[in-house]
Design a protein around this motif. Structure first.
Motif, PDB file in Angstrom:
ATOM      1  N   VAL A   1       9.142  23.134 -29.053  1.00  0.00           N
ATOM      2  CA  VAL A   1       7.965  22.269 -29.195  1.00  0.00           C
ATOM      3  C   VAL A   1       6.833  22.822 -28.346  1.00  0.00           C
ATOM      4  O   VAL A   1       7.105  23.405 -27.300  1.00  0.00           O
ATOM      5  N   PRO A   2       5.570  22.616 -28.755  1.00  0.00           N
ATOM      6  CA  PRO A   2       5.152  22.051 -30.042  1.00  0.00           C
ATOM      7  C   PRO A   2       5.713  22.863 -31.209  1.00  0.00           C
ATOM      8  O   PRO A   2       5.919  24.075 -31.059  1.00  0.00           O
ATOM      9  N   PRO A   3       5.971  22.197 -32.345  1.00  0.00           N
ATOM     10  CA  PRO A   3       6.551  22.881 -33.504  1.00  0.00           C
ATOM     11  C   PRO A   3       5.714  24.086 -33.929  1.00  0.00           C
ATOM     12  O   PRO A   3       4.488  24.091 -33.777  1.00  0.00           O
ATOM     13  N   ALA A   4       6.391  25.097 -34.482  1.00  0.00           N
ATOM     14  CA  ALA A   4       5.718  26.345 -34.849  1.00  0.00           C
ATOM     15  C   ALA A   4       4.520  26.103 -35.759  1.00  0.00           C
ATOM     16  O   ALA A   4       3.467  26.735 -35.602  1.00  0.00           O
ATOM     17  N   THR A   5       4.639  25.174 -36.713  1.00  0.00           N
ATOM     18  CA  THR A   5       3.542  24.958 -37.658  1.00  0.00           C
ATOM     19  C   THR A   5       2.353  24.250 -37.002  1.00  0.00           C
ATOM     20  O   THR A   5       1.286  24.191 -37.601  1.00  0.00           O
ATOM     21  N   PHE A   6       2.539  23.692 -35.804  1.00  0.00           N
ATOM     22  CA  PHE A   6       1.408  23.121 -35.070  1.00  0.00           C
ATOM     23  C   PHE A   6       0.704  24.211 -34.260  1.00  0.00           C
ATOM     24  O   PHE A   6      -0.443  24.054 -33.864  1.00  0.00           O
ATOM     25  N   VAL A   7       1.409  25.289 -33.978  1.00  0.00           N
ATOM     26  CA  VAL A   7       0.849  26.368 -33.161  1.00  0.00           C
ATOM     27  C   VAL A   7       0.208  27.433 -34.059  1.00  0.00           C
ATOM     28  O   VAL A   7      -0.852  27.966 -33.731  1.00  0.00           O
ATOM     29  N   ASP A   8       0.861  27.744 -35.189  1.00  0.00           N
ATOM     30  CA  ASP A   8       0.312  28.730 -36.134  1.00  0.00           C
ATOM     31  C   ASP A   8      -0.588  28.006 -37.115  1.00  0.00           C
ATOM     32  O   ASP A   8      -0.104  27.416 -38.092  1.00  0.00           O
ATOM     33  N   TRP A   9      -1.897  28.084 -36.906  1.00  0.00           N
ATOM     34  CA  TRP A   9      -2.790  27.250 -37.698  1.00  0.00           C
ATOM     35  C   TRP A   9      -2.743  27.508 -39.207  1.00  0.00           C
ATOM     36  O   TRP A   9      -3.028  26.588 -39.974  1.00  0.00           O
TER      37      TRP A   9
END
Lengths: 214, 214, 214
Positions: free
Chosen positions: B60-68
């Motif tokens: 966390v934060p989840p990958a899809t929250f970090v990779d825009w």
């Protein structure tokens, strides 16, 4: 897993299997499912409450994902329910007893684990209850039922009693196997009395029950 | 993101967009929603499975929250479904293909990520499937439907096949782009055959199907 | 808790209490529940959005489990709704105002906390909205309703406005108590105008509203 005494561990494993079996059996009777639904809902019932607790206290991956016997027993319960759902109603008595053992053990282990991770009294009580009732609540949501734990039965309240005894014992520095078993026994007794006497948790004074209006 | 080969990354991004579009489109046809509901359910369908996996493995934060790009593609899919829902049924064929690509890629990446975070075989298989089917399951819960993955269709089973090939390849030290693409292709083929031939996952032997009683 | 200015903290605590009271009251009017259901759904409404945010940004145990006043106020709101549900409809006006204060404060604190944990603009906007609307959404799922935030009303959109003002202020290095209160006031105003004028979020152009077909 190493910190749990063997007797409590045995009860916990038995409860996991019972939750998997009973969760899947409840699902298969409530709605039309395929093998993914039956086994999946059995595993969610067995593992869901502990997973939510572990995510909330920060113990990830969840304990039941790391200790494979829990994972395997949950899956085995679901698969047995898939194959033998036709005959499971004959075993309703023993399954209810095993389910009550699971509820009791889950609540005690859940509350003591929350305390061990530094949570306060209120959240530890809540997480004890969530460990016991969380999996069945998720199953009910997934099959489109309002979770019975919110509506009727004595299910969350015995879990709360077990969590309260556990928290009191830890706070008084008296937590040990006898204390844990006392909490398990108290929850189990209240739950089984509730089943036998068809007791329900108190309803709000308003709105009135539809039956009372007749 | 850096550890995923470009081809797999492209499939993953295409799948995210397709899940956002298809998730929102399914929601808008099933019940009356506003812009918040359509776009929100598209994003939940696209990102939900991976978010649950990341929370459970502790990334966390989840990958899809970090990779825009993931986040943006999920939102774009939802918004397109909001604006063009009237015309989307003409694209049902291509959307089903894209959705199957998403399912396949999500299952492979989900299982390999779970293994990379130290989970065992059973939980890694489960998290591969959850990555593929979790988002659509959440969408169905939110619009009041029993998730179709629990009831019918071949949807979780091809994802399980993809996860199993992935786990076997990793355990045998053979995991590489060709192995990942083999797993994607196997899942994609089974899924598309299931759609074409209207195959369903096996039902429990009991209770009998209502139709069989006639 | 220490980083939030006292005025914002007071609004946050008032909002938590209002969400607990209003969440439980909404649940008790919608379906038949027992004490576990009423108090449990009040607590879930009050704490659910912030708990999801904290799990997703990696702040576990969640802040409201560590700061006991939040936990206690959520429980108190649920218990009051259990005992006094008969009289709560007379207080609908003040409860709606308190609820709007809660929505506004939750969105601002949620977005600023997400940014403080290093999330980007898109996810921080989303988590601001989730902090505001997440708890009520979980309650609606648990009582078998399609969450109203997905269908009608201006509820998520004012929260998004508050989150957007917050994110803009932080990005421009202007975030301070006046900026936070501006964001709270903007959300509160839009929400209350929406209630008064019965405004709804835009619907998709297709399918047409059933009423429009007559």
């Amino acid at each position: 897993m190493s910190t749990v005494p063997p007797l409590l561990l045995a009860l916990d494993l038995a409860g996991t299997f019972a939750f998997g079996l009973n969760g899947a059996f409840t699902a298969v009777r409530a709605t039309r499912l395929d093998v993914v639904g039956v086994v999946g809902l059995g595993m969610i019932t067995a593992l869901g409450g502990g997973v939510v607790r572990d995510v909330l206290i920060g113990d990830v991956p969840p304990a039941t994902f790391v200790d494979w016997p829990y994972f395997a027993l949950a899956a085995a319960g679901g698969m047995l329910a898939f194959g033998f759902s036709r005959f499971l109603h004959r075993l309703e008595g023993p399954i209810t007893v095993l389910d009550a053992i699971g509820l009791s053990t889950f609540a005690v282990i859940g509350a003591s684990k929350a305390l061990a991770y530094g949570l306060g009294i209120g959240p530890s009580l809540l997480l004890g209850v969530v460990t016991g009732v969380g999996g069945g609540t998720m199953r009910d949501i997934l099959i489109g039922r309002i979770p019975s734990v919110l509506r009727s039965d004595l299910y969350a309240i015995p879990a709360l009693v077990a969590a309260a005894i556990t928290v009191a014992a830890v706070e008084l520095d008296l937590y040990s196997l006898p204390a844990a078993l006392t909490a398990v026994a108290a929850c189990f007794t209240i739950r089984m009395l509730g089943v036998r006497l068809e007791l329900n948790a108190p309803r709000p004074p308003w709105p009135p029950d539809p039956e009372d209006l007749d």
